[in-house]
Design a protein around this motif. Structure first.
Motif, PDB file in Angstrom:
ATOM      1  N   GLU B  89       0.758  -1.209   0.226  1.00  0.00           N
ATOM      2  CA  GLU B  89      -0.137  -0.004   0.065  1.00  0.00           C
ATOM      3  C   GLU B  89       0.878   1.310  -0.168  1.00  0.00           C
ATOM      4  OE1 GLU B  89      -0.026  -2.031   1.877  1.00  0.00           O
ATOM      5  OE2 GLU B  89      -0.765  -1.827   3.983  1.00  0.00           O
ATOM      6  N   ASP B  90       1.626   1.135  -0.316  1.00  0.00           N
ATOM      7  CA  ASP B  90       2.953   2.354   0.056  1.00  0.00           C
ATOM      8  C   ASP B  90       3.182   3.161  -2.103  1.00  0.00           C
ATOM      9  OD1 ASP B  90       5.050   1.098   2.602  1.00  0.00           O
ATOM     10  OD2 ASP B  90       3.296   2.738   2.981  1.00  0.00           O
ATOM     11  N   THR B  91       3.025   2.219  -2.461  1.00  0.00           N
ATOM     12  CA  THR B  91       2.948   1.881  -3.423  1.00  0.00           C
ATOM     13  C   THR B  91       1.922   3.078  -4.275  1.00  0.00           C
ATOM     14  OG1 THR B  91       3.229  -0.721  -4.197  1.00  0.00           O
ATOM     15  CG2 THR B  91       2.431   1.252  -6.167  1.00  0.00           C
ATOM     16  N   ALA B  92       3.381   4.663  -4.713  1.00  0.00           N
ATOM     17  CA  ALA B  92       2.606   5.536  -5.075  1.00  0.00           C
ATOM     18  C   ALA B  92       3.777   6.535  -5.460  1.00  0.00           C
ATOM     19  CB  ALA B  92       2.023   7.004  -4.094  1.00  0.00           C
ATOM     20  N   ILE B  93       3.338   7.590  -6.275  1.00  0.00           N
ATOM     21  CA  ILE B  93       4.245   8.033  -6.617  1.00  0.00           C
ATOM     22  C   ILE B  93       4.504   9.446  -5.242  1.00  0.00           C
ATOM     23  CG2 ILE B  93       4.978  10.433  -8.227  1.00  0.00           C
ATOM     24  CD1 ILE B  93       2.958   8.682 -10.067  1.00  0.00           C
ATOM     25  N   TYR B  94       5.880   9.718  -5.092  1.00  0.00           N
ATOM     26  CA  TYR B  94       5.514  10.799  -4.433  1.00  0.00           C
ATOM     27  C   TYR B  94       6.781  11.375  -4.480  1.00  0.00           C
ATOM     28  CZ  TYR B  94       5.527   6.347  -1.301  1.00  0.00           C
ATOM     29  OH  TYR B  94       4.911   5.107  -0.352  1.00  0.00           O
TER      30      TYR B  94
END
Lengths: 110, 120
Positions: B89-94
């Motif tokens: 769930e940390d998958t993302a664009i930062y």
């Protein structure tokens, strides 16, 4: 740190007005006048368009305006233009140096 | 011209670690607090963490507290995010983003973002 509530979508024809809501609680939107709005086009970084509920940064067109009543904020775009199409995100200060965002609203110009 | 340029993203297994960097230019770095904001695929923005201008004070969203560490090097005009015990769930664009008291601590400049994918 619950997310603010925004409608997933909104739409309007060129020249019309559209309002996007952003509902929070008495711990965030209702407690502080630090609500800001961001416009995001596909594949691009967000851009600030409204800060402190209703103020516009230099360079942002006057057709963008913001307001707040109680725990709900809103963004109004008057005289819609094709380039206004994109996603709009609200955020509010939530105390203790934390911030909470809404889920984002996709604005379609018909 | 203010610029924020992120780097260090990639694919990592659940439980793994990754360190993001954000190189800043065009403003007096040590006078602004900085943030990391992420955006999961097809989702809204999500504030992750912030650090004061001096680096002395740091703040975290509950979802990353104890796993992520924000830091900065004012001599190098750089911001960092150490991410440990990564979850799917940390998958993302930062994005790194600057905030300013002049605009009610709104995020006035953003980087272009860096992709972080957590998958087995």
């Amino acid at each position: 740190q619950s997310a603010l509530t925004q409608p997933p979508s909104a739409s309007g024809s060129p020249g019309q007005s559209v309002t996007i809501s952003c509902t929070g609680t008495s711990s965030d939107v209702g407690a502080y006048n630090f609500v800001s709005w961001y416009q995001q086009h596909p594949g691009k970084a967000p851009q600030l368009i409204i800060y402190e509920v209703s103020k516009r940064p230099s360079g942002v067109p006057g057709r963008f305006s913001g307001s707040k009543s109680g725990s709900a904020a809103s963004l109004t775009v008057t005289g819609l233009q094709a380039e206004d199409e994109g996603h709009y995100h609200c955020t509010s200060y939530a105390g203790s140096n934390t911030w909470v965002f809404g889920g984002g609203t996709k604005l379609t110009v018909l | 011209e203010v610029q924020l340029v992120e780097s260090g993203g990639g694919l990592v297994r659940p439980g793994g670690s990754l360190r993001l960097s954000c190189a800043a230019s065009g403003f007096t770095f040590n006078t602004y607090s900085l943030n990391w904001v992420r955006q999961a695929p097809g989702k809204g923005l999500d504030w992750v963490t912030s650090v004061s201008s001096s680096g002395r004070y740091t703040y975290y969203a509950d979802s990353v507290k104890g796993r992520f560490t924000i830091s900065r090097d004012n001599a190098k005009n750089s911001l960092y995010l150490q991410m440990n015990s990564l979850r799917v769930e940390d998958t993302a664009i930062y994005y790194c983003a600057r905030d300013t008291i002049a605009l009610g601590w709104a995020f006035d400049y953003w980087g272009q973002g860096v992709q972080v994918t957590v998958s087995s």
